[in-house]
Design a protein around this motif. Structure first.
Motif, short mmCIF file in Angstrom:
data_model
loop_
_atom_site.label_atom_id
_atom_site.label_comp_id
_atom_site.label_asym_id
_atom_site.label_seq_id
_atom_site.Cartn_x
_atom_site.Cartn_y
_atom_site.Cartn_z
N LYS A 155 0.83 -1.21 0.00
CA LYS A 155 0.00 0.00 0.00
C LYS A 155 0.87 1.26 0.00
CE LYS A 155 -3.58 2.39 2.48
NZ LYS A 155 -4.32 2.63 3.71
N LYS A 156 0.41 2.25 -0.77
CA LYS A 156 1.09 3.52 -0.78
C LYS A 156 1.16 4.09 0.64
CE LYS A 156 -0.04 5.66 -4.61
NZ LYS A 156 -0.87 6.53 -5.45
N GLY A 157 2.31 4.54 1.06
CA GLY A 157 2.44 5.15 2.37
C GLY A 157 2.70 4.15 3.50
N SER A 158 2.63 2.84 3.21
CA SER A 158 2.89 1.86 4.26
C SER A 158 4.41 1.75 4.45
CB SER A 158 2.33 0.50 3.86
OG SER A 158 3.09 -0.04 2.79
N LYS A 159 4.82 1.06 5.55
CA LYS A 159 6.26 1.02 5.78
C LYS A 159 6.98 0.05 4.83
CE LYS A 159 6.28 -2.08 9.86
NZ LYS A 159 4.85 -2.46 9.98
N ALA A 161 10.73 -12.90 -19.20
CA ALA A 161 11.26 -14.27 -19.19
C ALA A 161 10.22 -15.28 -19.67
CB ALA A 161 11.75 -14.63 -17.79
N LEU A 162 8.96 -15.01 -19.41
CA LEU A 162 7.90 -15.98 -19.74
C LEU A 162 6.81 -15.30 -20.56
CD1 LEU A 162 7.61 -17.47 -16.11
CD2 LEU A 162 8.91 -18.44 -18.01
N PRO A 163 7.12 -14.95 -21.81
CA PRO A 163 6.13 -14.19 -22.61
C PRO A 163 4.79 -14.90 -22.76
CG PRO A 163 8.01 -14.93 -23.96
CD PRO A 163 8.37 -15.20 -22.54
N CYS A 164 4.78 -16.23 -22.69
CA CYS A 164 3.49 -16.91 -22.87
C CYS A 164 2.56 -16.66 -21.69
CB CYS A 164 3.69 -18.41 -23.09
SG CYS A 164 4.40 -19.22 -21.66
N LEU A 165 3.13 -16.16 -20.56
CA LEU A 165 2.27 -15.88 -19.40
C LEU A 165 1.70 -14.45 -19.41
CD1 LEU A 165 3.81 -17.53 -16.21
CD2 LEU A 165 1.82 -18.22 -17.52
N VAL A 166 2.14 -13.64 -20.37
CA VAL A 166 1.60 -12.27 -20.42
C VAL A 166 0.08 -12.38 -20.60
CG1 VAL A 166 1.48 -10.14 -21.78
CG2 VAL A 166 3.69 -11.18 -21.24
N GLY A 167 -0.67 -11.66 -19.84
CA GLY A 167 -2.12 -11.78 -19.87
C GLY A 167 -2.60 -12.72 -18.78
N ASP A 168 -1.75 -13.67 -18.38
CA ASP A 168 -2.13 -14.59 -17.31
C ASP A 168 -1.59 -14.14 -15.97
OD1 ASP A 168 -3.65 -17.20 -17.39
OD2 ASP A 168 -2.75 -17.15 -19.39
N VAL A 169 -0.79 -13.10 -15.98
CA VAL A 169 -0.23 -12.57 -14.74
C VAL A 169 -0.74 -11.15 -14.59
CG1 VAL A 169 1.88 -12.00 -13.50
CG2 VAL A 169 1.79 -14.05 -14.92
N VAL A 170 -1.30 -10.86 -13.43
CA VAL A 170 -1.98 -9.58 -13.21
C VAL A 170 -1.25 -8.80 -12.12
CG1 VAL A 170 -4.12 -8.55 -12.35
CG2 VAL A 170 -4.21 -10.53 -13.88
N LEU A 171 -1.05 -7.50 -12.36
CA LEU A 171 -0.50 -6.62 -11.32
C LEU A 171 -1.67 -5.83 -10.73
CD1 LEU A 171 2.15 -5.38 -10.04
CD2 LEU A 171 1.98 -3.62 -11.82
N ASP A 172 -1.94 -6.04 -9.46
CA ASP A 172 -3.06 -5.32 -8.83
C ASP A 172 -2.49 -4.03 -8.25
OD1 ASP A 172 -5.16 -4.29 -7.44
OD2 ASP A 172 -5.74 -6.18 -6.48
N ASP A 173 -2.51 -2.99 -9.09
CA ASP A 173 -1.84 -1.74 -8.68
C ASP A 173 -2.77 -0.76 -7.97
OD1 ASP A 173 -3.36 -1.12 -10.85
OD2 ASP A 173 -1.74 -0.33 -12.08
N ARG A 174 -3.81 -1.28 -7.37
CA ARG A 174 -4.69 -0.40 -6.59
C ARG A 174 -4.03 -0.14 -5.22
NH1 ARG A 174 -10.02 -3.71 -6.47
NH2 ARG A 174 -8.47 -5.36 -6.14
N THR A 175 -2.91 0.59 -5.30
CA THR A 175 -2.08 0.73 -4.09
C THR A 175 -2.67 1.68 -3.05
OG1 THR A 175 -0.76 2.31 -5.35
CG2 THR A 175 0.12 0.08 -5.15
N GLN A 176 -3.86 2.21 -3.33
CA GLN A 176 -4.54 2.96 -2.27
C GLN A 176 -5.18 1.99 -1.27
OE1 GLN A 176 -5.61 2.55 -5.32
NE2 GLN A 176 -7.85 2.47 -5.47
N MET A 177 -5.23 0.69 -1.64
CA MET A 177 -5.83 -0.32 -0.76
C MET A 177 -4.74 -1.13 -0.07
SD MET A 177 -8.73 -1.62 -3.47
CE MET A 177 -9.19 -3.09 -2.56
N THR A 178 -5.06 -1.66 1.12
CA THR A 178 -4.10 -2.50 1.83
C THR A 178 -3.88 -3.80 1.06
OG1 THR A 178 -5.82 -3.66 3.06
CG2 THR A 178 -4.91 -1.66 4.08
#
Lengths: 402, 402
Positions: free
Chosen positions: B305-309, B327-344
């Motif tokens: 989270k943004k602002g956490s230690k 490294a693993l182009p076949c996994l693109v689309g199958d790996v998700v970055l949850d960048d809602r860093t306003q949430m814990t």
């Protein structure tokens, strides 16, 4: 193997797609998926049964008239079979009550069967009552953002048709029962086409004839005399504004935490129609041709007839077929060995032409040279190449698959 | 990105499939296509609208009762929406008038939307009114050949479920309105299941309770006491004999050049039902679990989270995400970055558990070590691994995609 053709009629305007047509359609869908993913499209799947209430709310239950297939369920609740899904998708988005400007743009699409009770179904898949369509629906925070989305989708359509090797013109069009304030059709010029187009020869202006005043005979930009052409509509885009979001209350929270109606667009591509239209514009009198990317199969290997004087070439051609499979595993399934060796090469070549293989490989007289030389017919150019095994593999290694 | 879940109700028993569910379904369809191809299956696509005449000929227009959705077109011609396609496919094969024993066996299948007006649609996709089904129809020259085909398809089903990591039992079943002389259901044991099964603990005997005499309490083979279980039906196979080929005259030429009726079988797999059933049997109270092969996405990366230690771990985790993609182009689309860093992290982990990622990757306290160490939650075993970048890539390189 089920012989004979691409489609088979089931009832008026309803067709069975036979195995080669399914292969071709799935290749086209993979290309479309890629194009939609590139512009941030997320794939959904909406039911065919669409409740009458939804369509009454938008006014289209009456407006669509006899083109809607209508039915009632066991509880006498009324439905139509969705010919398009503006109402359904707008309700779906409206149900996400915490939608924020941060979630937008939303670009949802599906590739599903659609239904339209055409008064005169005709030309096979060109105007059928059940057909596959890719329909995208977009939701933006402002008119400006929605116009950007609109341009993005149009660009994706143009590049898809270019990639397929199909000449396509984007023309101004009427908005019809879908509504909205701006619309374009994507047309493949063809004599059999049901639409009449008005085009500036220099490319400044293109419109469906329904959009043009009868007295307008010169291009409004360059003054050149406008020409007429017929076209097959394969895509249609609509700038909808808030026509549907206001009916179903599809809103989002602005940065100021106020609720605001989403600005919408919708974007169709006729999937089965593209298959039929591309055959229509590319084929010759004697042979069917596909955009090679979506041909059902990429190559047909035809060994000589049993008992013919070229018979000894059969083993060599079958060996070549195995070598190709080993060297190019991704082509397995896309290369067919027509081992009906009770038939002459000529007869099988005729069958091959009815299906449309980009390449046909034959063991002719030179197959018995050392090393063997095979005849490769390049169907897109109508030329014959004489190639060794290595040459055939080199040629087929360049084949593109979606 | 459209938040929130896998499906959304449109009307009773009709659901929108949201993007993750579509991804999962398409993975399952790819697996099914492979399994059907392996046994010589050819994919076709039959219309949903099926004419009343066809169903009257087989007697099922009346027999199916209110489960058939019925409608009339603009010319008052009657249709149903196909819940299954025995009549249609038999007519299609019968239309190939030169069919020879050399063309058989024919194994035609499709994966399309089916319709059934359930009296009580319930449990989401487990019992819905619109659903995706894989239905295969086979045509053989003799009863013996047809029995061989039957066994081949059953084996393909068993190996598909094994491949998915789902325990499935094949039980004897009644033939119902489909008809024929033998039938098996493929059942996933589950308390929520609507079917009751009778099983020999040693595996000698398995049947739907409807097939068993009330007094039969011991296994007919080994005498062990039969146990009862509940199950969710995910597949159904029928040996049809000539029930449909005799109605629609689906014949072929024998080697003696005589016409003979084809021996048929039909084989269903509930595609959307398998999705729902596998979640049902694999999930825990806190988190959804899929057969990992068909999980919508394979891994979720959750930066702090943004602002956490732990905030400085964010850059490292995002770098890891990019490194994995490279490294693993076949996994693109199958790996998700949850960048809602306003949430814990905890809140996002909860969301991740609602979607069912096989792996969740977190930058915890050890992310600031040199080299950084990441927390990888293996959701199928409930264990946590501490891995360097290389370790994460090594682990994810073993992920299987259909």
């Amino acid at each position: 193997m089920l012989q004979g053709g691409l489609i088979h009629p089931a009832s008026p305007g309803c067709y069975h797609l036979l195995p080669p047509a399914v292969r071709s359609m799935e290749k086209l869908i993979r290309l479309i998926d890629g194009a939609m993913r590139n512009i941030g499209g997320q794939k959904v799947n909406m039911p065919s049964l669409s409740s009458a209430e939804l369509w009454r709310a938008s006014g289209r239950w009456e407006q669509m008239g006899p083109e809607l297939f209508r039915l009632a369920d066991r509880h006498s609740k009324e439905y139509c079979l969705g010919p398009t899904h503006e109402e359904a998708v707008t309700e779906l988005v409206a149900a996400h009550s915490n939608l924020s400007y941060r979630h937008l743009p939303l670009r949802l699409y599906q590739v599903t069967r659609k239904f339209r009770d055409e008064p005169k179904p005709r030309f096979g898949l060109l105007r059928s009552r059940e057909f596959y369509m890719k329909d995208m629906y977009t939701f933006d925070t402002s008119e400006e953002a929605a116009r950007h989305t609109y341009e993005l989708v149009c660009r994706a359509y143009r590049s898809l048709f270019k990639h397929l090797g199909l000449r396509c013109v984007q023309v101004r069009a009427a908005t019809g029962t879908i509504g909205g304030t701006a619309s374009h059709e994507f047309q493949l010029p063809a004599d059999i086409g049901e639409d009449r187009l008005v085009l500036c020869p220099a490319g400044h202006f293109a419109a469906n004839v329904e959009m043009v005043d009868e007295e307008q005979t010169a291009c409004p930009t360059c003054g050149e005399k406008l020409t007429q052409s017929r076209g097959i509509e394969v895509g249609h885009t609509f700038y909808l504004g808030t026509k549907y979001s206001s009916v179903h209350n599809a809103v989002f929270y602005t940065p100021e935490n106020k609720l605001q109606l989403a600005e919408m667009g919708c974007y169709g591509l006729g999937v089965t129609r593209i298959l039929a239209a591309s055959i229509e514009v590319l084929s010759t009198e004697d042979s069917i041709r596909w955009p090679s990317l979506i041909a059902p199969f990429q190559a047909c290997f035809i060994p000589p007839k049993k008992g013919s004087k070229e018979e000894e070439g059969a083993v060599l051609l079958e060996q070549l077929y195995d070598d190709v499979a080993e060297a190019l595993p991704c082509l397995v399934g896309d290369v067919v060995l027509d081992d009906r060796t009770q038939m002459t090469i000529g007869k099988r070549l005729k069958d091959a032409n009815k299906l449309g293989y980009p390449y046909v490989v034959i063991a002719g007289r030179r197959a018995c040279e050392d090393p063997p030389v095979f005849e490769v017919w390049d169907q897109s150019t109508g030329t014959v190449l004489y190639l060794t095994k290595e040459g055939v593999i080199e040629l087929l290694s360049k084949v593109q698959l979606p």
